[in-house]
Design a protein around this motif. Structure first.
Motif, PDB file in Angstrom:
ATOM      1  N   CYS A  53       2.691  -7.233  -8.312  1.00 24.44           N
ATOM      2  CA  CYS A  53       2.441  -5.833  -8.145  1.00 24.44           C
ATOM      3  C   CYS A  53       3.663  -4.969  -8.225  1.00 24.44           C
ATOM      4  O   CYS A  53       3.716  -3.966  -8.842  1.00 24.44           O
ATOM      5  N   LYS A  88       0.865  -1.174   0.018  1.00 21.24           N
ATOM      6  CA  LYS A  88      -0.133  -0.022   0.110  1.00 21.24           C
ATOM      7  C   LYS A  88       0.914   1.338   0.012  1.00 21.24           C
ATOM      8  O   LYS A  88       0.487   2.275  -0.605  1.00 21.24           O
ATOM      9  N   LEU A 103      -8.592  -6.541  -6.383  1.00 22.13           N
ATOM     10  CA  LEU A 103      -7.350  -6.081  -5.889  1.00 22.13           C
ATOM     11  C   LEU A 103      -7.445  -5.378  -4.561  1.00 22.13           C
ATOM     12  O   LEU A 103      -6.728  -5.679  -3.732  1.00 22.13           O
ATOM     13  N   ALA A 104      -8.618  -4.695  -4.364  1.00 24.58           N
ATOM     14  CA  ALA A 104      -8.744  -4.022  -2.953  1.00 24.58           C
ATOM     15  C   ALA A 104      -9.121  -5.090  -2.002  1.00 24.58           C
ATOM     16  O   ALA A 104      -8.626  -4.877  -0.809  1.00 24.58           O
ATOM     17  N   ILE A 158      -5.591  -7.031  -1.195  1.00 21.58           N
ATOM     18  CA  ILE A 158      -4.698  -6.362  -0.540  1.00 21.58           C
ATOM     19  C   ILE A 158      -4.976  -5.976   1.029  1.00 21.58           C
ATOM     20  O   ILE A 158      -4.137  -5.995   1.884  1.00 21.58           O
ATOM     21  N   TYR A 193      -5.914   1.284  -7.343  1.00 19.69           N
ATOM     22  CA  TYR A 193      -6.262  -0.096  -7.681  1.00 19.69           C
ATOM     23  C   TYR A 193      -6.893  -0.319  -8.907  1.00 19.69           C
ATOM     24  O   TYR A 193      -6.464  -1.129  -9.584  1.00 19.69           O
ATOM     25  N   ARG A 194      -7.351   0.684  -9.568  1.00 17.39           N
ATOM     26  CA  ARG A 194      -7.884   0.584 -11.143  1.00 17.39           C
ATOM     27  C   ARG A 194      -6.586   0.690 -11.979  1.00 17.39           C
ATOM     28  O   ARG A 194      -6.451  -0.197 -12.794  1.00 17.39           O
ATOM     29  N   LEU A 227       2.443   1.702  -3.472  1.00 18.30           N
ATOM     30  CA  LEU A 227       1.385   2.339  -4.440  1.00 18.30           C
ATOM     31  C   LEU A 227       1.191   3.724  -4.155  1.00 18.30           C
ATOM     32  O   LEU A 227       0.996   4.345  -5.214  1.00 18.30           O
ATOM     33  N   GLU A 230     -10.425  -4.229 -10.001  1.00 24.16           N
ATOM     34  CA  GLU A 230     -10.049  -3.249  -9.071  1.00 24.16           C
ATOM     35  C   GLU A 230     -10.551  -3.700  -7.845  1.00 24.16           C
ATOM     36  O   GLU A 230     -10.175  -3.682  -6.818  1.00 24.16           O
ATOM     37  N   LEU A 264      -3.429  -0.179 -10.965  1.00 24.01           N
ATOM     38  CA  LEU A 264      -2.678  -1.332 -10.683  1.00 24.01           C
ATOM     39  C   LEU A 264      -3.271  -2.400 -11.500  1.00 24.01           C
ATOM     40  O   LEU A 264      -2.747  -3.484 -12.025  1.00 24.01           O
TER      41      LEU A 264
END
Length: 76
Positions: A62, A16, A45-46, A49, A26-27, A19, A42, A29
């Motif tokens: 990632c 995090k 991933l959220a 993570i 997330y989008r 990022l 998305e 990524l």
């Protein structure tokens, strides 16, 4: 030795932070992973993570997707 959940929190927070440092959400990524043939939504991933229970391979995928070549672990 620390419990597994402590390690999960550590890698979750490392990812995090990287990022955020790069301004990648997330989008974005998901798009960057998709360019590498790794298809994640998305939302997926959220959730993944947020749980922190992902594989080392996913963690590295990632980091590579966001062009992170190194991590600082001395303050961990």
């Amino acid at each position: 030795m620390p419990e597994t959940t402590e390690h999960q929190n550590l890698v979750k927070n490392l990812l995090k932070a990287e990022l955020k440092r790069r301004g990648v959400g997330y989008r974005e990524l998901a798009e960057k992973l998709g360019e590498r043939g790794i298809h994640e939504t998305e939302r997926n991933l959220a959730n993944k993570i947020s749980r922190g229970g992902f594989s080392a391979a996913f963690f590295v995928q990632c980091l590579l997707a966001i062009d992170c070549a190194s991590l600082q672990l001395d303050n961990v």
